[in-house]
Design an enzyme around this catalytic site. Structure first.
Site, short mmCIF file in Angstrom:
data_model
loop_
_atom_site.label_atom_id
_atom_site.label_comp_id
_atom_site.label_asym_id
_atom_site.label_seq_id
_atom_site.Cartn_x
_atom_site.Cartn_y
_atom_site.Cartn_z
N LYS A 151 31.98 51.60 48.07
CA LYS A 151 30.54 51.74 47.93
C LYS A 151 29.81 51.53 49.26
CE LYS A 151 29.56 48.52 45.17
NZ LYS A 151 28.75 47.45 45.71
N ARG B 296 40.19 44.10 53.71
CA ARG B 296 38.83 44.26 54.28
C ARG B 296 38.54 43.17 55.31
NH1 ARG B 296 34.67 45.98 49.58
NH2 ARG B 296 34.37 43.74 49.38
N ARG C 52 35.71 38.43 40.34
CA ARG C 52 34.56 39.34 40.43
C ARG C 52 34.76 40.56 39.55
NH1 ARG C 52 34.14 40.39 46.65
NH2 ARG C 52 32.19 41.46 46.27
N ARG D 271 22.93 45.85 39.05
CA ARG D 271 24.28 45.53 38.57
C ARG D 271 24.26 45.14 37.09
NH1 ARG D 271 26.77 44.51 43.64
NH2 ARG D 271 28.38 42.95 43.59
N ARG E 229 35.76 38.02 54.25
CA ARG E 229 34.73 37.33 53.45
C ARG E 229 35.42 36.38 52.48
NH1 ARG E 229 31.41 42.20 50.91
NH2 ARG E 229 31.57 40.80 49.14
#
Ligand code: AMP
Length: 229
Positions: free
Chosen positions: A28, A142, A186, A103, A175
């Site tokens: 995204k 990531r 999540r 969301r 992160r």
């Protein structure tokens, strides 16, 4: 308007509002950045806004921290207030790509109402779809620059020098909420509300479904093609 957007008119009051929806790891943020550049629209990412608030130690950041660390969604009232403020800034005067907001259906309804009050509406909702098992693996790779926020991926989008930001040489970081156990939390907590948001806009017939397993550029091309109608 650029040739790339096919000359399609913006929503009635002039601003072009696009929504990008996808699970953590679906690409995204990467697509939002590419589209923002291609279409000349602001990229508004709720996750980035929350992380910035955390770094700044603002009251908003402190209130959001506990939810973010658990992989929960931040409560709607806090999120809606923050995001609506962002949407009314001059940077979004031409339009915006919304990344990570709304969301929940409550957030979607608040957004719809705010836009409608200004004679605006969402032009298209782009849903980037990737199977769950691939998502956790992707997110583990990531990395992000703590100084300028540029995202990288150790396999699919590495920096020129391993572990260093191309822009400013800062040491790239993972992160906290990209750690596998938080990613799984999540996904478990955030997928159902996301599907409800997609369903909400499906009723208006404005959802474009895109296969997020393709290479980054191919996904961008598919989205642009869908925007041209
Ligand atoms: P993201 O970078 O979009 O994955 O967002 C990181 C975290 O920020 C999420 O796991 C949530 O805790 C919080 N967050 C971001 N956007 C929203 C939203 N629209 N509603 C509630 N929480 C959000």
């Amino acid at each position: 308007m650029t040739a790339a957007d096919g000359g399609r008119a913006a929503s009635s009051a002039g601003r072009r509002i696009l929504l990008l929806v996808g699970s953590v790891g679906a690409g995204k943020g990467t697509q939002a950045a590419a589209l923002s550049k291609e279409l000349g629209l602001a990229h508004l990412a709720s996750g980035n806004l929350f992380r910035q608030a955390l770094r700044e130690g603002s009251e908003l950041g402190e209130r959001a921290r506990v939810y973010m660390e658990r992989g929960d969604l931040v409560p709607d009232d806090l999120t809606i207030e923050m995001f609506m403020e962002e949407l009314s800034r001059p940077a979004a005067a031409r339009g915006a790509i919304l990344d990570g907001f709304p969301r929940t259906v409550a957030q979607a309804l608040a957004l719809d109402a705010t836009l409608a009050a200004r004679g605006e509406q969402i032009e298209q909702v782009i849903s980037i779809e990737v199977p769950v098992e691939e998502l956790v693996a992707r997110v583990a790779g990531r990395r992000v620059c703590p100084r300028c926020g540029t995202p990288y991926h150790v396999d699919s989008d590495p920096p020129r020098v391993a572990g260093r930001c191309d822009n400013d040489g800062a040491e790239l970081q993972q992160r906290d909420d990209d750690r596998p156990e938080v990613v799984r939390a999540r996904l478990a907590k955030q997928v159902v509300p996301m599907l409800e948001v997609i369903e909400h806009y499906e009723q208006r017939g404005i959802v474009q479904h895109v296969d997020g397993r393709q290479p980054i550029d191919a996904v961008t091309d598919k989205i642009l093609e869908g925007l041209r109608g």
